[in-house]
Design an enzyme around this catalytic site. Sequence first.
Site, PDB file in Angstrom:
ATOM      1  N   TYR A 115       4.390  -9.773  15.614  1.00 38.55           N
ATOM      2  CA  TYR A 115       3.820  -8.625  14.441  1.00 38.55           C
ATOM      3  C   TYR A 115       4.847  -7.021  15.521  1.00 38.55           C
ATOM      4  CZ  TYR A 115       3.027  -4.426  11.914  1.00 38.55           C
ATOM      5  OH  TYR A 115       2.833  -3.400  11.449  1.00 38.55           O
TER       6      TYR A 115
ATOM      7  N   ASP B 289       1.923   1.629  15.019  1.00 38.77           N
ATOM      8  CA  ASP B 289       1.315   1.637  16.644  1.00 38.77           C
ATOM      9  C   ASP B 289       0.751   0.074  17.620  1.00 38.77           C
ATOM     10  OD1 ASP B 289      -0.488   0.448  15.130  1.00 38.77           O
ATOM     11  OD2 ASP B 289      -2.434   1.472  15.816  1.00 38.77           O
TER      12      ASP B 289
ATOM     13  N   GLN C 205       0.708  -0.949  -0.460  1.00 37.78           N
ATOM     14  CA  GLN C 205      -0.167  -0.244   0.470  1.00 37.78           C
ATOM     15  C   GLN C 205       0.702   0.737   0.000  1.00 37.78           C
ATOM     16  OE1 GLN C 205      -3.419   0.100   1.958  1.00 37.78           O
ATOM     17  NE2 GLN C 205      -2.535  -1.228   4.021  1.00 37.78           N
TER      18      GLN C 205
ATOM     19  N   LYS D  11       8.235  -5.545  15.132  1.00 37.72           N
ATOM     20  CA  LYS D  11       8.654  -4.441  14.594  1.00 37.72           C
ATOM     21  C   LYS D  11      10.069  -3.133  15.701  1.00 37.72           C
ATOM     22  CE  LYS D  11       6.771  -2.734  11.452  1.00 37.72           C
ATOM     23  NZ  LYS D  11       7.521  -2.172  10.422  1.00 37.72           N
TER      24      LYS D  11
HETATM   25  N1  LIG Z   1      -1.035  -1.837   7.223  1.00 33.46           N
HETATM   26  C1  LIG Z   1      -1.306  -1.356   8.296  1.00 33.46           C
HETATM   27  O1  LIG Z   1      -1.934  -1.032   8.706  1.00 33.46           O
HETATM   28  C2  LIG Z   1       0.454  -0.537   8.796  1.00 33.46           C
HETATM   29  C3  LIG Z   1      -0.537  -0.043  10.880  1.00 33.46           C
HETATM   30  C4  LIG Z   1       0.762   0.064  11.266  1.00 33.46           C
HETATM   31  C5  LIG Z   1       1.884   0.092  10.741  1.00 33.46           C
HETATM   32  N2  LIG Z   1       2.176  -0.417   9.491  1.00 33.46           N
HETATM   33  C6  LIG Z   1       3.869  -0.527   8.186  1.00 33.46           C
HETATM   34  O2  LIG Z   1       3.180   0.435   7.191  1.00 33.46           O
HETATM   35  C7  LIG Z   1       3.985  -0.014   6.720  1.00 33.46           C
HETATM   36  C8  LIG Z   1       3.515  -0.034   5.358  1.00 33.46           C
HETATM   37  O3  LIG Z   1       2.593  -1.103   5.629  1.00 33.46           O
HETATM   38  P1  LIG Z   1       1.568  -1.438   4.631  1.00 33.46           P
HETATM   39  O4  LIG Z   1       0.186  -1.262   4.673  1.00 33.46           O
HETATM   40  O5  LIG Z   1       1.863  -0.801   2.852  1.00 33.46           O
HETATM   41  O6  LIG Z   1       1.960  -2.966   4.599  1.00 33.46           O
HETATM   42  P2  LIG Z   1       1.543  -3.486   3.115  1.00 33.46           P
HETATM   43  O7  LIG Z   1       0.365  -3.551   1.953  1.00 33.46           O
HETATM   44  O8  LIG Z   1       1.102  -5.062   3.546  1.00 33.46           O
HETATM   45  O9  LIG Z   1       3.009  -4.057   1.847  1.00 33.46           O
HETATM   46  C9  LIG Z   1       3.779  -4.835   2.079  1.00 33.46           C
HETATM   47  C10 LIG Z   1       5.446  -4.640   1.658  1.00 33.46           C
HETATM   48  O10 LIG Z   1       6.272  -5.714   2.149  1.00 33.46           O
HETATM   49  C11 LIG Z   1       6.571  -6.558   1.132  1.00 33.46           C
HETATM   50  N3  LIG Z   1       6.416  -7.816   1.937  1.00 33.46           N
HETATM   51  C12 LIG Z   1       6.892  -8.739   2.225  1.00 33.46           C
HETATM   52  N4  LIG Z   1       6.811  -9.587   2.847  1.00 33.46           N
HETATM   53  C13 LIG Z   1       8.594  -9.167   2.014  1.00 33.46           C
HETATM   54  C14 LIG Z   1      10.210  -9.656   1.933  1.00 33.46           C
HETATM   55  N5  LIG Z   1      10.189 -11.069   2.260  1.00 33.46           N
HETATM   56  N6  LIG Z   1      11.517  -8.929   1.692  1.00 33.46           N
HETATM   57  C15 LIG Z   1      10.992  -7.944   1.044  1.00 33.46           C
HETATM   58  N7  LIG Z   1       9.255  -7.487   0.968  1.00 33.46           N
HETATM   59  C16 LIG Z   1       8.088  -8.035   1.466  1.00 33.46           C
HETATM   60  C17 LIG Z   1       5.224  -6.739   0.539  1.00 33.46           C
HETATM   61  O11 LIG Z   1       5.193  -7.383  -0.658  1.00 33.46           O
HETATM   62  P3  LIG Z   1       4.677  -8.987  -1.182  1.00 33.46           P
HETATM   63  O12 LIG Z   1       3.733  -7.897  -2.515  1.00 33.46           O
HETATM   64  O13 LIG Z   1       5.635  -9.760  -2.202  1.00 33.46           O
HETATM   65  O14 LIG Z   1       3.785  -9.855  -0.269  1.00 33.46           O
HETATM   66  C18 LIG Z   1       4.652  -5.733   0.536  1.00 33.46           C
HETATM   67  O15 LIG Z   1       4.884  -5.052  -0.188  1.00 33.46           O
HETATM   68  C19 LIG Z   1       4.937  -1.575   7.376  1.00 33.46           C
HETATM   69  O16 LIG Z   1       5.933  -1.173   8.044  1.00 33.46           O
HETATM   70  C20 LIG Z   1       3.638  -1.868   8.241  1.00 33.46           C
HETATM   71  O17 LIG Z   1       4.529  -2.848   9.408  1.00 33.46           O
HETATM   72  C21 LIG Z   1       1.043  -0.826   8.620  1.00 33.46           C
END
Ligand SMILES: NC(=O)c1ccc[n+]([C@@H]2O[C@H](COP(=O)([O-])OP(=O)(O)OC[C@H]3O[C@@H](n4cnc5c(N)ncnc54)[C@H](OP(=O)(O)O)[C@@H]3O)[C@@H](O)[C@H]2O)c1
Length: 293
Positions: free
Chosen positions: A124, A101, A10, A128
């Site tokens: 998780y 968070d 995302q 983090k």
């Molecule tokens: N989503 C939430 O609600 C949320 C809340 C709080 C914090 N965050 C943090 O915000 C950041 C961005 O989150 P997001 O929502 O954009 O996450 P996301 O949509 O789940 O995307 C995660 C990305 O990480 C990649 N990934 C997964 N496993 C991997 C690996 N082994 N090596 C390299 N890349 C890998 C995924 O690739 P694939 O497409 O190949 O799986 C995808 O490109 C993250 O640090 C997350 O912890 C997210």
Amino acid sequence: MILVTGASGQLGDALSRRLTARDTPFTAVQRPAFDFEKPETLTTSFEDARPTLVINAAAYTAVDKAETDQAAAKACNHTGPLALAKLCEAADIPFIHVSTDYVFDGDKGAPYLESDPTGPTGVYGATKRDGEEAILATSAKAIILRTAWVYSAHGKNFARTMINAGRKMPVLRVVADQHGTPTAAGDLADAILAIADKIEATGWQAAYRGIYHATGSGETTWHGFATAIFENAAKLGYPAPEVQPISTADWPTPTRRPSDSRLDCTKLKQVFGVSLPEWRATLPLIVSDLMDT
Ligand SMILES: NC(=O)c1ccc[n+]([C@@H]2O[C@H](COP(=O)([O-])OP(=O)(O)OC[C@H]3O[C@@H](n4cnc5c(N)ncnc54)[C@H](OP(=O)(O)O)[C@@H]3O)[C@@H](O)[C@H]2O)c1
């Protein structure tokens, strides 16, 4: 040259779209070319891009699955980002990393400050938190942004789940006793690029280093978020389901979620002059895009 990891996610997608629109030179990497579970791909991606700034949007984000997939969660959220931080440190460039968070237990009863003690309730959040600590112990030019409840029209998230469920069911039950703030991936991408612009304009300052909270402004519950999603969808002619409030006890999950993970984002405003929009302001745009997909 900016190196963006996790381009398929995302946040990675939102960053890539914005950097393309701005005509800023960047390289966006994703699996299999960049894979935290294959450390050699980190070095290769870094050497190929020759970045002046790295933005790590890649992570293991499957909160419940992490409980039984601990090695992968650790590789993606702790040891992998640490390896990236080491590459940035060796090249003397800034590293912007994204955290969550869920490093907090949610029991404070008020918005969390960056200085509050962490207390993750699951694998998780623990991985983090470990990633944050390892990066800060390694990199002199690290900025860590803790965000929350990320959603967009791209990828899997709560808003998409609600829209899809509402297409099939006339009544949805949604947890009403967990408090936080939805964060549009595009708004977070804008904030990150505003930080990057500031670094570029001023040069790196020692005061920049550290942890920042970066969520949308305002607050709600998952039930409040769902209700707002359907209010916006209804304006587009979508038949809104009834959204019934339930308690966390009615919706058990493998990982306990923090009951109140609101983040105080004052520091981000003070240091970088950056704040994210009110969460309700961006929602109509995303709901509209979600309805089209
Ligand atoms: N989503 C939430 O609600 C949320 C809340 C709080 C914090 N965050 C943090 O915000 C950041 C961005 O989150 P997001 O929502 O954009 O996450 P996301 O949509 O789940 O995307 C995660 C990305 O990480 C990649 N990934 C997964 N496993 C991997 C690996 N082994 N090596 C390299 N890349 C890998 C995924 O690739 P694939 O497409 O190949 O799986 C995808 O490109 C993250 O640090 C997350 O912890 C997210």
